[in-house]
Design a protein around this motif. Sequence first.
Motif, PDB file in Angstrom:
ATOM      1  N   ALA B 281      17.056  38.586  40.618  1.00  0.00           N
ATOM      2  CA  ALA B 281      16.390  39.531  41.503  1.00  0.00           C
ATOM      3  C   ALA B 281      16.792  40.969  41.169  1.00  0.00           C
ATOM      4  CB  ALA B 281      16.729  39.216  42.956  1.00  0.00           C
ATOM      5  N   ASN B 282      18.007  41.144  40.665  1.00  0.00           N
ATOM      6  CA  ASN B 282      18.459  42.480  40.327  1.00  0.00           C
ATOM      7  C   ASN B 282      18.148  42.850  38.883  1.00  0.00           C
ATOM      8  OD1 ASN B 282      20.422  44.171  42.276  1.00  0.00           O
ATOM      9  ND2 ASN B 282      20.417  42.021  42.846  1.00  0.00           N
ATOM     10  N   GLY B 283      17.826  41.834  38.079  1.00  0.00           N
ATOM     11  CA  GLY B 283      17.628  42.104  36.663  1.00  0.00           C
ATOM     12  C   GLY B 283      18.912  42.533  35.986  1.00  0.00           C
ATOM     13  N   ARG B 284      20.039  42.165  36.578  1.00  0.00           N
ATOM     14  CA  ARG B 284      21.343  42.573  36.051  1.00  0.00           C
ATOM     15  C   ARG B 284      22.334  41.431  36.236  1.00  0.00           C
ATOM     16  NH1 ARG B 284      18.649  46.629  37.799  1.00  0.00           N
ATOM     17  NH2 ARG B 284      18.981  48.754  37.041  1.00  0.00           N
ATOM     18  N   GLY B 285      23.326  41.422  35.381  1.00  0.00           N
ATOM     19  CA  GLY B 285      24.359  40.393  35.497  1.00  0.00           C
ATOM     20  C   GLY B 285      25.475  40.833  36.420  1.00  0.00           C
ATOM     21  N   LEU B 286      26.142  39.842  37.015  1.00  0.00           N
ATOM     22  CA  LEU B 286      27.240  40.131  37.943  1.00  0.00           C
ATOM     23  C   LEU B 286      28.561  40.386  37.221  1.00  0.00           C
ATOM     24  CD1 LEU B 286      26.883  37.477  40.796  1.00  0.00           C
ATOM     25  CD2 LEU B 286      27.360  39.882  41.156  1.00  0.00           C
ATOM     26  N   LEU B 287      28.685  39.808  36.030  1.00  0.00           N
ATOM     27  CA  LEU B 287      29.992  39.717  35.404  1.00  0.00           C
ATOM     28  C   LEU B 287      30.701  41.065  35.194  1.00  0.00           C
ATOM     29  CD1 LEU B 287      31.556  37.246  34.837  1.00  0.00           C
ATOM     30  CD2 LEU B 287      30.741  37.240  32.497  1.00  0.00           C
ATOM     31  N   PRO B 288      30.006  42.109  34.675  1.00  0.00           N
ATOM     32  CA  PRO B 288      30.732  43.379  34.470  1.00  0.00           C
ATOM     33  C   PRO B 288      31.317  43.912  35.766  1.00  0.00           C
ATOM     34  CG  PRO B 288      28.543  43.449  33.474  1.00  0.00           C
ATOM     35  CD  PRO B 288      28.612  42.186  34.254  1.00  0.00           C
ATOM     36  N   ARG B 289      30.570  43.777  36.873  1.00  0.00           N
ATOM     37  CA  ARG B 289      31.054  44.297  38.157  1.00  0.00           C
ATOM     38  C   ARG B 289      32.246  43.481  38.635  1.00  0.00           C
ATOM     39  NH1 ARG B 289      25.470  45.782  41.363  1.00  0.00           N
ATOM     40  NH2 ARG B 289      24.366  46.541  39.533  1.00  0.00           N
ATOM     41  N   LEU B 290      32.149  42.139  38.479  1.00  0.00           N
ATOM     42  CA  LEU B 290      33.255  41.285  38.926  1.00  0.00           C
ATOM     43  C   LEU B 290      34.514  41.582  38.113  1.00  0.00           C
ATOM     44  CD1 LEU B 290      31.346  37.910  39.358  1.00  0.00           C
ATOM     45  CD2 LEU B 290      32.088  39.475  41.149  1.00  0.00           C
ATOM     46  N   ARG B 291      34.333  41.728  36.792  1.00  0.00           N
ATOM     47  CA  ARG B 291      35.490  41.991  35.947  1.00  0.00           C
ATOM     48  C   ARG B 291      36.089  43.349  36.278  1.00  0.00           C
ATOM     49  NH1 ARG B 291      36.759  37.037  34.795  1.00  0.00           N
ATOM     50  NH2 ARG B 291      35.408  35.982  33.290  1.00  0.00           N
ATOM     51  N   HIS B 292      35.213  44.296  36.636  1.00  0.00           N
ATOM     52  CA  HIS B 292      35.707  45.629  36.993  1.00  0.00           C
ATOM     53  C   HIS B 292      36.607  45.533  38.232  1.00  0.00           C
ATOM     54  CE1 HIS B 292      35.665  49.997  37.515  1.00  0.00           C
ATOM     55  NE2 HIS B 292      35.562  49.739  38.812  1.00  0.00           N
ATOM     56  N   ILE B 293      36.125  44.836  39.260  1.00  0.00           N
ATOM     57  CA  ILE B 293      36.912  44.713  40.492  1.00  0.00           C
ATOM     58  C   ILE B 293      38.200  43.948  40.207  1.00  0.00           C
ATOM     59  CG2 ILE B 293      36.932  43.751  42.823  1.00  0.00           C
ATOM     60  CD1 ILE B 293      35.045  46.068  42.577  1.00  0.00           C
ATOM     61  N   GLU B 294      38.088  42.911  39.352  1.00  0.00           N
ATOM     62  CA  GLU B 294      39.254  42.108  39.003  1.00  0.00           C
ATOM     63  C   GLU B 294      40.318  42.984  38.340  1.00  0.00           C
ATOM     64  OE1 GLU B 294      38.169  38.847  36.497  1.00  0.00           O
ATOM     65  OE2 GLU B 294      39.125  37.392  37.805  1.00  0.00           O
ATOM     66  N   GLY B 295      39.855  43.992  37.566  1.00  0.00           N
ATOM     67  CA  GLY B 295      40.783  44.824  36.823  1.00  0.00           C
ATOM     68  C   GLY B 295      41.439  45.904  37.668  1.00  0.00           C
TER      69      GLY B 295
END
Lengths: 505, 330
Positions: B281-295
């Motif tokens: 629905a967003n046309g975008r992946g979640l992973l970069p954002r999740l990894r950013h928060i994880e970091g």
Amino acid sequence: MNQKRGFFAVLMLLALGGVILAIARHVVTGTPFLPGQEKSVWLVEARIDFDADGGAVTASLALPEDQMPGYELFAEQAASPGYGFAILTERRSRRAEWTRREASGEQSLYYSAQLVESENRDDNHANDPPLDQSRIVYWDEARELAARDLLKVARERSSSPQSLTRELIKLLDSATSQNAALLRSGAEQRSDLIMHLLERADIATRSVKGLYLEDARRRQTLSRLVEFYTGSEWLLVDPRTGAVGLPADFLVWTRGRASVLDVIGGSKSRVQFSMIRQTISANQLARASNGEGLFSRLGVQRLPIEEQSMFKLLLLLPLGAAVVVFMRVIIGLQTSGTFMPVLIALAFLQTSLIAGLVSFVLIVAAGLALRSYLSRLNLLLVARIATLIVLVVFLISALSIVGYQLGFSTGMTITFFPMIIIAWTIERMSILWEEDGSSEVLKQGGGSLLVAVLAYLLMQNPLLVHLSFNFPELNLVLLATILAMGQYTGYKLSELWRFRAMDDL
Amino acid sequence: MGRAWVSRKQLKNYGMLGMNCRNVDFINRYNDRKLFPLVDNKLQTKLLAQEYGVPTPLLRFVVREQHEISHIEQEFEGLEHFALKPAKGSGGKGIMVVTGRHGDQFVRSSGTEVSISDIRRHMSNILAGLYSLGGSPDVAIVEDLIAFDECFAGYSHEGVPDIRIIVFKGYPVMAMLRLSTHASDGKANLHQGAVGVGLALDTGRCLYAAQFGRPVSMHPDTGQALGDIHIEGWRDILLLASQCYDMTGLGYIGTDIVLDRFQGPQLLELNARPGLAIQIANGRGLLPRLRHIEGLTLNRRFRSEHRVDYAMRQFAELEKNPPGVGAEVA
């Protein structure tokens, strides 16, 4: 990261350990890695049961000779706690003798022999001269007359002892002949009847008792065949079919008039045979005779015959489980019920693929139809599934009976399906149908069947069957593979399709 | 139109989160199994939300035992409209929405009228576990109905549109608006054909929209342009979602929020295993954002306001420069 490295080190250890153990077993015992390089070894076990009277007991069992047509005696053991045991040879026939001073109650004695299939199908006794043993049993007038008539017809239609025997057996089976019916109605065994008839035609006969060898058979009794003398050699004939010659997979256990089993000091004695086919390399055969090595002790082959056939199936389960993990984690195929496909594949092993597929689809489809009625009754879950189990049992019985009446013997094997699993499958599919529509049911059902078929194809592959049974330690490699797949965080194949819209960005 | 497949490398470039990765790296790692009942049971979620002052539709009463059902009509006195739900139901199953009364009869949202005995039977089914996972015994809850916010007029076939926000370690990371369609039969599940509208995290504006995994630009039933969607009071909605982390302690959750005309944003339910369709629905992946928060070197004392402001700043950047080539619906 460190933790991950440790985990993979453990995986490598597991896999390496499995491979090294397998190689060590190969080197030490000589078990080959490929099927087909091995010889078939039949393990035949005779079990004698009787009620001892309380006094001294002597039990004596006729044993096969060292060399039999098609088979060679490789090793033999007797198990019988408290009994003295000896193998006696008198006048070229061998007998096992168990003795005990005092015994009472039910007794079981075991004798087991390992027999190797050999190319040599010649019979050592094929050229023995016939003994002069005209001990003709006399029948009453009517039967004598009938026998004379029958023999006359047979003699007219034949030119040699072989053809005479063949014609005689054919005539005996004739439905229209009153003579044949009269003879058949006697109390004698079929083989005795043929022998008596042949003796009246001045053909010398011998009785032969033996076993039809078939893998994983239990509680078999000796079959009786007849040998007749052609003037130069003895020929074997099956008294039921009239086929002349040694039948395939027939093990000659004993010959002649001597009894198979004598028990003195006991009653209700009987002997039963069970057998299993093993595959052992020639090399291993040579070493197994001392057989005290670690690997021969730790092999599944050391278990009793009955347990071994179960292990053959059990050791294939990890393979099926690995297939399920692969299809779900790496491919992303949806199945209904996680390991249901493996159980279905196990059932396919018993039923053969096509028959299994057809009957499985039939049962589930019929179950779904019945379940759609059940959903209107608003039953509680447990009661609903219990009802389904009962219905599935009915369905399977009905299918078996219909199949049998239509002449499909495969109809009977449906009972191998795990009924409770099928009931659960029907329940899940039906809920899926109500909530997500029929397309989802077809998707998951098809997925399950696909996984089941794949697992079946692997589990019946002769190489994999051979490896899993003879090298159980190779399952460690499978275990490592499964653990590794459990850590896979990459994309499933199905997600490449699911997220295909990302391509348009 | 794209191909039927997308390569593994492309998915990786877009940072798409796959099912295996979600299960192993996020759900297993950040969601403590003993906390799952807090979100799997709507009653527990609701009580917890009341405790933490998180707005949810008002709980009217709970039916726990079969014998309570025989004199249930007293409880309904004065209740014009309400929603009757199984506490452990999933995917919107077993929910009965009553929008009004007609004499002795109750009027359902679909327009059909049912009697009190129909409601009794429905309750008894709920208690027996007909709608709960695995058929375990359940309780029935009756709560106030959401008053449809006019800002969504023309955007929904039936049912109230809801906003799904993924909250990771208290930071909102991605949001979408789910609009039911005729194809989805009034349900808000994307795989059943609902439209998913990706929302920009900083503004609450429409970013992208998809139905059945393909981009769309207008609502398939009403023809309303989806690009105009702009959610009012966006920061409050993100705050509400962020508070759910403090409330449950679950690191990776999906929050379902609805807008009430009078009460403002309300928490409807939580999900400890949120789906992956929000990425489509967003046309975008979640992973970069999740990894950013994880970091992030996480400071526990960060309040939800800080986290929301951080996410609005941080992920706005991402939205201006999406990993995929810009295809915004405008």
